[in-house]
Write an enzyme that holds these catalytic residues in place. Structure first.
Site, PDB file in Angstrom:
ATOM      1  N   CYS A 140      68.067 -76.356 -23.248  1.00 22.87           N
ATOM      2  CA  CYS A 140      67.834 -77.615 -23.603  1.00 22.87           C
ATOM      3  C   CYS A 140      68.237 -77.970 -25.078  1.00 22.87           C
ATOM      4  CB  CYS A 140      66.104 -78.046 -23.724  1.00 22.87           C
ATOM      5  SG  CYS A 140      65.359 -76.531 -24.590  1.00 22.87           S
ATOM      6  N   HIS A 220      61.258 -80.192 -29.171  1.00 20.32           N
ATOM      7  CA  HIS A 220      62.051 -79.465 -30.364  1.00 20.32           C
ATOM      8  C   HIS A 220      62.584 -80.593 -31.126  1.00 20.32           C
ATOM      9  CE1 HIS A 220      62.310 -75.812 -27.885  1.00 20.32           C
ATOM     10  NE2 HIS A 220      63.052 -76.474 -26.918  1.00 20.32           N
TER      11      HIS A 220
END
Length: 337
Positions: A140, A220
């Protein structure tokens, strides 16, 4: 219609299975796992064909009333390509079975580049994946790095990049099992693994990353400092980012001040699980000073690789030779505008 199997029906696998079902040039033959709990029960409720990874798993599934179509070996006889979403390092052990049967396969970013010797990001290197036997959809964080830096590179603006990553502690559904509380844990090595991982897709990128694990699970957060090839204005940078359909420019001043508010917006949009397939980059936070660029964005660790995986299926099977056309088709099916 290419026939696809998903091995591992977890956080990524269930999303990829749903995405495959939405495409008009591929079909989901079945999903395979070792669990018989609520996760695979939901796959049953969706009408997916269930296969067991082991004899023990098949026995347990049958005991729970799950209609098992067969084991993994049987599933592999029915498909053109496998998307392996099993836990880290498990996929590397499965690869030999795929190779022996001559089945194309995709692994996820938890595996090493050497497992497939090709790592994939749709907007960067789709053409190099055409008709290959295997690829790895990068993680990711690495996917987000490649999307943003590739946009700047294509615009002729990228010299080098230095990024700091604030990484979620664990997947949200597993936060009761582990993770960290009341602390922050920096990765010891600089660069952290994401920079070299991005270079496995594009060796020409001059990128260094550092990473810190923080006590939250939603997403994140990245901060980037870019040395550009020339002095540029903010609008020139934004135009570069707008060339990517998978970068979504958001406004801090519109109340999108945190990862939880961004998540709420995507839930309100009706995305399944509130998934954000795009990089959510703050437009009004972005700053340009001469040839230096500063920006920040949020990455949905559970969703960003889903469109990349669908594009990787098309590339490996050769059903769509054009990266642009594959991205358009995938975006339309997943509601990416």
């Amino acid at each position: 219609m290419k026939k696809i199997a998903v091995i591992g029906y977890g956080v990524i696998g269930k999303r990829i299975a749903d995405a495959i079902v939405k495409q008009n040039d591929m079909t989901l033959v079945g999903v395979c796992d070792v669990v018989s709990d609520w996760r695979i029960q939901n796959a049953v409720n969706k009408g997916y064909a269930i296969y067991a990874s082991t004899p023990e798993a098949e026995k347990e599934m049958n005991a729970c009333g799950i209609s098992v179509k067969g084991r993994i070996a049987e599933l592999l006889t029915k498909v053109d390509l496998v998307v392996d979403c099993t836990p880290k390092k498990v996929a590397a052990k499965n690869v030999q079975a795929y190779k022996e049967r001559g089945i194309k396969f995709i692994v996820q970013g938890g595996e090493k580049h050497e497992v497939t010797r090709h790592s994939f990001s749709a907007e960067n290197n789709y053409q190099s994946a055409l008709n290959l036997d295997a690829t790895r959809v990068v993680s990711c964080n690495t996917t987000s790095i490649l999307r943003t830096l590739t946009a700047l590179k294509k615009a002729g603006l990228l010299d080098y990049a230095r990024g700091t990553l604030l990484r979620r502690a664990t997947d949200p559904w597993e936060s009761h099992l582990g993770g960290i509380m009341n602390t922050m844990v920096p990765e010891r090595e600089i660069p952290s693994h994401q920079g070299p991982d991005a270079q496995s897709v594009d060796p020409d990128l001059n990128v260094i990353t550092s990473a810190i694990k923080v006590p939250q699970t939603l997403s994140h957060l990245h901060y980037w400092n870019i040395k550009m090839t020339k002095a540029a204005c903010k609008e020139e940078v934004l135009e570069a980012f707008r060339t990517s359909s998978r970068i979504r420019l958001i406004q801090y001043d519109q109340g999108l001040v945190s990862n939880n508010t961004i998540k709420e917006m995507f839930l309100d949009m009706g995305r399944p699980w509130g998934d954000m397939y795009e990089v959510a980059l703050w437009e009004d936070m972005l700053k340009v000073q001469g040839d230096e660029l500063f920006y920040a964005y949020v990455v949905d660790n559970q969703a960003i690789v889903i469109p990349e995986t669908i594009d990787a299926i098309r590339a490996l099977t050769g059903i769509e030779p054009s990266a642009e056309q594959s991205i358009i088709r995938t975006n339309k099916s997943l509601g990416i505008n």
